[in-house]
Design an enzyme around this catalytic site. Structure first.
Site, short mmCIF file in Angstrom:
data_model
loop_
_atom_site.label_atom_id
_atom_site.label_comp_id
_atom_site.label_asym_id
_atom_site.label_seq_id
_atom_site.Cartn_x
_atom_site.Cartn_y
_atom_site.Cartn_z
N THR A 296 0.83 -1.22 0.00
CA THR A 296 0.00 0.00 0.00
C THR A 296 0.86 1.26 0.00
O THR A 296 0.43 2.30 -0.50
CB THR A 296 -0.93 -0.03 1.23
OG1 THR A 296 -1.82 -1.13 1.06
CG2 THR A 296 -1.74 1.23 1.38
N THR B 118 1.54 -4.23 4.35
CA THR B 118 1.35 -4.52 5.79
C THR B 118 0.84 -5.95 6.05
O THR B 118 1.04 -6.48 7.13
CB THR B 118 0.34 -3.54 6.42
OG1 THR B 118 -0.91 -3.66 5.73
CG2 THR B 118 0.83 -2.11 6.35
N SER C 193 1.30 -7.45 -0.74
CA SER C 193 1.95 -8.47 0.09
C SER C 193 1.01 -9.58 0.54
O SER C 193 1.47 -10.59 1.07
CB SER C 193 2.64 -7.83 1.30
OG SER C 193 1.74 -7.59 2.35
N1 ASP Z 1 -2.76 -5.53 0.84
C1 ASP Z 1 -1.74 -4.55 1.15
C2 ASP Z 1 -0.40 -5.26 1.18
O1 ASP Z 1 -0.16 -5.96 2.11
C3 ASP Z 1 -2.06 -3.92 2.45
C4 ASP Z 1 -1.08 -2.90 2.91
O2 ASP Z 1 0.04 -2.78 2.46
O3 ASP Z 1 -1.47 -2.14 3.85
O4 ASP Z 1 0.38 -5.12 0.28
#
Ligand code: ASP
Length: 326
Positions: A15, A97, A64
């Site tokens: 993100t 995340t 991720s």
């Molecule tokens: N789906 C995203 C990831 O993990 C969520 C984030 O980065 O906050 O790449």
């Protein structure tokens, strides 16, 4: 002039590199859209914070939630490459995340002990958001990476510094989504300075699960290890289905202090009988399993209690099985 004091930013997506159609959107964006140079452009004084040069590499570009072993191995190899260079003092990895705590634990387990700091950072809001947290997190991560006390694999988010073992994502939306629970944060990054309340323990804390060189980690064909859970109304069907499909290891997210539904236990015994290792972790968000007083030494035919949350235990079991392959 050649800079001998570089921080390397390794970008993997997430993100922090995400974009949305409208600035008001903090959900419904697309992760992993911006390249590493665009991330750096959002923090104009990053070179000053680093106190030296900044080098960059786009190692991956993914959400991720889709993290995989091949990307982990590629990332670990790039870490080893950069860490070995005399002109590099620290690494910062930008990451999503969702699986950040897994990548942090993986790197902590495979990178050479005593290596220079490796700091992962992320964002809960896309780069286009009204209140994008990525640029501040990146600045804080670099400030932490060059701090004299930084060591091992760390996570910096929302002004907090976490260790790879304790950190977990506990909130699906809030900007301060990460917690180190009862261990507490290692410190805080404030105005480009780290205020430590605990010293980082360094790489390989918790036991280097991978005894060899990351060059020897296979890119694919990692042991198939699944997390199953014990819960109300549980039975052994999921375990039996996995065994029938050839699962090679099981981690049980057990209730409380490692307790198992009585209907699950026979299926786990069938797994052990087939020489499929069974590790017991807890569904609880804090603490770790506590052995009963005077409990006899662990027997190979029993599930093994482990002091890691389920999804970190899964990685450690995979690495242990890989090491056994030789
Ligand atoms: N789906 C995203 C990831 O993990 C969520 C984030 O980065 O906050 O790449």
């Amino acid at each position: 002039m050649v800079n001998s004091n570089n921080v390397v930013i390794l970008a993997t997506g997430g993100t922090i590199a995400g974009t949305a159609a409208h600035a008001s959107q903090a959900v419904g964006y697309t992760a992993a859209q911006l390249g590493v140079e665009q991330l750096l452009a959002a923090v104009p004084d990053l070179g000053e914070v680093a106190g030296g040069g900044l080098l960059t590499e786009q190692v991956a570009q993914l959400d991720s939630k889709d993290m995989d072993a091949a990307t982990w191995v590629a990332l670990a190899r790039r870490c080893v490459h950069w860490l070995a260079r005399d002109d590099v003092r620290a690494l910062v990895i930008t990451h999503g995340t969702d699986t950040l705590e897994e990548t942090a634990w993986f790197l902590q387990q495979v990178l050479p002990s005593g290596s220079k700091p490796v700091v992962l950072t992320c964002a809960m809001r896309p780069a286009t958001a009204l209140l994008a947290d990525g640029p501040q997190n990146l600045r804080d991560a670099v400030a932490c990476a060059v701090d004299a006390h930084a060591a091992g694999v760390l996570v910096v988010a929302a002004g907090q510094v976490h260790g790879a073992r304790a950190v977990r994502k506990l909130h699906p939306y809030r900007v301060d989504a990460f917690s180190s629970a009862e261990q507490g944060v290692l410190g805080w990054v404030e105005e480009g300075q780290v205020r430590w309340q605990q010293r980082p323990v360094g790489a390989a804390a918790g036991g280097a699960a991978w005894p060899g060189d990351v060059a020897n980690l296979p890119d694919s064909d990692w042991p198939w290890v699944e997390v199953v859970s014990s819960h109300a109304g549980c039975d052994g069907c999921a375990v039996d289905a996995l065994l029938a499909q050839g699962v090679q290891g099981l981690v049980v997210a057990a209730t409380g202090n490692g307790s198992l539904h009585r209907a699950l236990e026979p299926a786990l015994q069938r797994a052990l009988h087939k020489r499929v290792p069974v590790w017991i972790s807890t569904r609880c968000g804090e603490g770790q399993l506590v052995a009963a007083q005077g409990m006899a030494a662990q027997h190979a035919s029993q599930p093994r209690p482990v002091d890691l949350p389920p999804f970190k235990a899964r990685i450690s079991l995979q690495l242990e099985l890989l090491a056994q392959r030789g």
